[in-house]
Design a protein around this motif. Structure first.
Motif, PDB file in Angstrom:
ATOM      1  N   GLU A 162      15.599  44.435  60.627  1.00 47.57           N
ATOM      2  CA  GLU A 162      15.104  45.728  60.158  1.00 47.57           C
ATOM      3  C   GLU A 162      14.465  45.594  58.777  1.00 47.57           C
ATOM      4  N   ARG A 163      14.969  44.658  57.973  1.00 46.98           N
ATOM      5  CA  ARG A 163      14.443  44.456  56.617  1.00 46.98           C
ATOM      6  C   ARG A 163      12.951  44.088  56.649  1.00 46.98           C
ATOM      7  N   VAL A 164      12.519  43.435  57.710  1.00 43.86           N
ATOM      8  CA  VAL A 164      11.099  43.100  57.847  1.00 43.86           C
ATOM      9  C   VAL A 164      10.253  44.361  57.795  1.00 43.86           C
ATOM     10  N   ALA A 165      10.674  45.390  58.519  1.00 44.82           N
ATOM     11  CA  ALA A 165       9.904  46.635  58.572  1.00 44.82           C
ATOM     12  C   ALA A 165      10.040  47.439  57.286  1.00 44.82           C
ATOM     13  N   ARG A 166      11.194  47.362  56.640  1.00 45.93           N
ATOM     14  CA  ARG A 166      11.408  48.155  55.430  1.00 45.93           C
ATOM     15  C   ARG A 166      10.673  47.582  54.228  1.00 45.93           C
ATOM     16  N   TRP A 167      10.672  46.247  54.100  1.00 45.73           N
ATOM     17  CA  TRP A 167      10.190  45.649  52.872  1.00 45.73           C
ATOM     18  C   TRP A 167       9.139  44.567  53.057  1.00 45.73           C
ATOM     19  N   GLY A 168       8.995  44.046  54.255  1.00 43.42           N
ATOM     20  CA  GLY A 168       8.232  42.822  54.409  1.00 43.42           C
ATOM     21  C   GLY A 168       6.894  42.956  55.101  1.00 43.42           C
ATOM     22  N   ASP A 169       6.297  41.797  55.298  1.00 47.31           N
ATOM     23  CA  ASP A 169       5.026  41.673  56.011  1.00 47.31           C
ATOM     24  C   ASP A 169       5.195  40.935  57.329  1.00 47.31           C
ATOM     25  N   GLY A 170       6.343  40.270  57.493  1.00 51.35           N
ATOM     26  CA  GLY A 170       6.534  39.525  58.721  1.00 51.35           C
ATOM     27  C   GLY A 170       7.899  38.882  58.797  1.00 51.35           C
ATOM     28  N   PHE A 171       8.090  38.101  59.857  1.00 52.55           N
ATOM     29  CA  PHE A 171       9.382  37.536  60.236  1.00 52.55           C
ATOM     30  C   PHE A 171       9.261  36.033  60.353  1.00 52.55           C
ATOM     31  N   LEU A 172      10.236  35.317  59.780  1.00 50.64           N
ATOM     32  CA  LEU A 172      10.318  33.873  59.889  1.00 50.64           C
ATOM     33  C   LEU A 172      11.479  33.528  60.808  1.00 50.64           C
ATOM     34  N   ALA A 175      14.342  29.847  65.453  1.00 47.62           N
ATOM     35  CA  ALA A 175      14.984  29.997  66.760  1.00 47.62           C
ATOM     36  C   ALA A 175      14.109  29.356  67.827  1.00 47.62           C
ATOM     37  N   ALA A 176      14.763  28.808  68.843  1.00 51.41           N
ATOM     38  CA  ALA A 176      14.029  28.200  69.954  1.00 51.41           C
ATOM     39  C   ALA A 176      13.289  29.269  70.749  1.00 51.41           C
ATOM     40  N   PRO A 177      12.196  28.891  71.435  1.00 50.73           N
ATOM     41  CA  PRO A 177      11.459  29.872  72.236  1.00 50.73           C
ATOM     42  C   PRO A 177      12.325  30.598  73.252  1.00 50.73           C
ATOM     43  N   SER A 178      13.380  29.940  73.733  1.00 47.30           N
ATOM     44  CA  SER A 178      14.206  30.533  74.777  1.00 47.30           C
ATOM     45  C   SER A 178      14.914  31.810  74.329  1.00 47.30           C
ATOM     46  N   TRP A 179      15.153  31.968  73.026  1.00 41.56           N
ATOM     47  CA  TRP A 179      15.782  33.206  72.563  1.00 41.56           C
ATOM     48  C   TRP A 179      15.043  33.859  71.398  1.00 41.56           C
ATOM     49  N   ALA A 180      13.920  33.259  70.983  1.00 49.47           N
ATOM     50  CA  ALA A 180      13.141  33.864  69.910  1.00 49.47           C
ATOM     51  C   ALA A 180      12.449  35.146  70.366  1.00 49.47           C
ATOM     52  N   GLY A 181      12.103  35.218  71.655  1.00 50.47           N
ATOM     53  CA  GLY A 181      11.379  36.389  72.150  1.00 50.47           C
ATOM     54  C   GLY A 181      12.124  37.689  71.897  1.00 50.47           C
ATOM     55  N   GLY A 182      13.436  37.683  72.074  1.00 50.26           N
ATOM     56  CA  GLY A 182      14.228  38.881  71.822  1.00 50.26           C
ATOM     57  C   GLY A 182      14.204  39.278  70.361  1.00 50.26           C
ATOM     58  N   ASP A 185      10.811  40.867  69.652  1.00 50.31           N
ATOM     59  CA  ASP A 185      10.738  42.236  70.185  1.00 50.31           C
ATOM     60  C   ASP A 185      11.497  43.215  69.284  1.00 50.31           C
ATOM     61  N   THR A 186      12.655  42.773  68.776  1.00 52.89           N
ATOM     62  CA  THR A 186      13.437  43.641  67.902  1.00 52.89           C
ATOM     63  C   THR A 186      12.683  43.924  66.608  1.00 52.89           C
TER      64      THR A 186
END
Length: 281
Positions: A162-172, A175-182, A185-186
């Motif tokens: 949630e901090r990405v949306a409140r303060w940031g420009d993006g997400f780092l 995580a492996a592709p197998s669970w990064a998708g979730g 999406d969040t």
């Protein structure tokens, strides 16, 4: 899809060679980890040196442990580096998980998330040219990028995403592709919930080593030492990608998930890995 290089931390003097090779190649970004109680270079200092030795490639903290630092000074350091590099700084931030890092700075680990939120409020204000507050005026210099350098947040828990949306420009995302998708999406869901325009920048990270067996063995040993404190070092090292096919597949998988950039993080010190990675892109 942009591809960056995550730099090894075992020998600060070697990083100039890595940076110059990456700057001459197809890579978009140089990334550097942060720890305090460890034998690694301080990332803002190191990236400032590397930025001066390169001409186009971005420099990125992955992730800087902001709660361990003074907010006003960090704002000034980041703005200075951003200004002097012509906007090439990407500030990846996180809260950290090691007890000893917090003990060394006297920062209460239990309040690190709340402290990061408070720091972001201060830094965003200072980067916009406003007063520090309580009778204290503005703190310059103005960053090259209006409103401050690009800020990415790392993490896995909902409050971090949630901090990405409140303060940031993006997400780092480490995580492996197998669970990064979730996770992606969040983050995108919070972005829309907060009414942010456009899309969050998504940067993925994978651990790699390319070369003869001694290079791979060195990378595995260094990575294991770095993550021993987690109790999951064996599992994390087992996920290191060591063939061109594995690396190409991971990049393609992240592209399918909508990532904007993939950081190929290296723990082995041999700089010819930069050339080998460039050859497979």
């Amino acid at each position: 899809m942009n591809i960056g290089i995550g730099l090894p931390i075992g020998d600060p003097a070697a990083l100039l060679t890595w940076a110059r090779r990456a700057d001459a190649g197809p890579f978009s970004t140089l990334g550097l980890l942060d720890r305090l109680v460890y034998d690694n270079p301080e990332p803002l200092v190191a990236l400032a040196v590397l930025a001066g030795a390169t001409s186009r490639i971005r420099v990125q903290t992955e992730v800087l442990l902001a709660p361990l630092r003074d907010s006003a000074l960090l704002a000034k350091q980041a703005a200075t580096l951003d200004r002097m590099t012509g906007g090439r700084l990407v500030l990846g931030l996180g809260i950290g998980g090691r007890d000893d890092d917090h003990q060394a700075t006297g920062v209460d680990k239990r309040t690190r998330g709340r402290r990061l939120d408070e720091q972001m409020a201060v830094m965003r204000r200072l980067w916009s040219g406003e007063d520090h507050g309580d009778g204290v005026g503005p703190i310059g210099p103005a960053p090259a990028r209006p409103g401050g350098p690009e800020v990415l947040f790392g993490g896995f828990q909902p409050v971090a995403l949630e901090r990405v949306a409140r303060w940031g420009d993006g997400f780092l995302a480490a995580a492996a592709p197998s669970w990064a998708g979730g996770l992606f999406d969040t983050v995108r869901g919070f972005w829309k919930e907060y009414g942010r325009e456009g899309e969050p920048r998504i940067v993925a990270q994978v651990n790699v080593a390319l070369g003869p067996q001694e290079v791979i063995d060195d990378a595995r040993a260094n990575m294991h030492a770095y993550y021993t404190f987690t109790g999951m070092a064996d599992r994390m090292v087992a996920g290191m990608l060591t063939t061109p096919a594995e690396i190409r597949t991971a990049i393609a998988d992240f592209a399918d998930l909508g990532a904007d950039e993939v950081m190929l993080y290296c723990y082995g010190l041999e700089p010819t890995q930069v050339d080998r990675l460039a050859d497979i892109l």
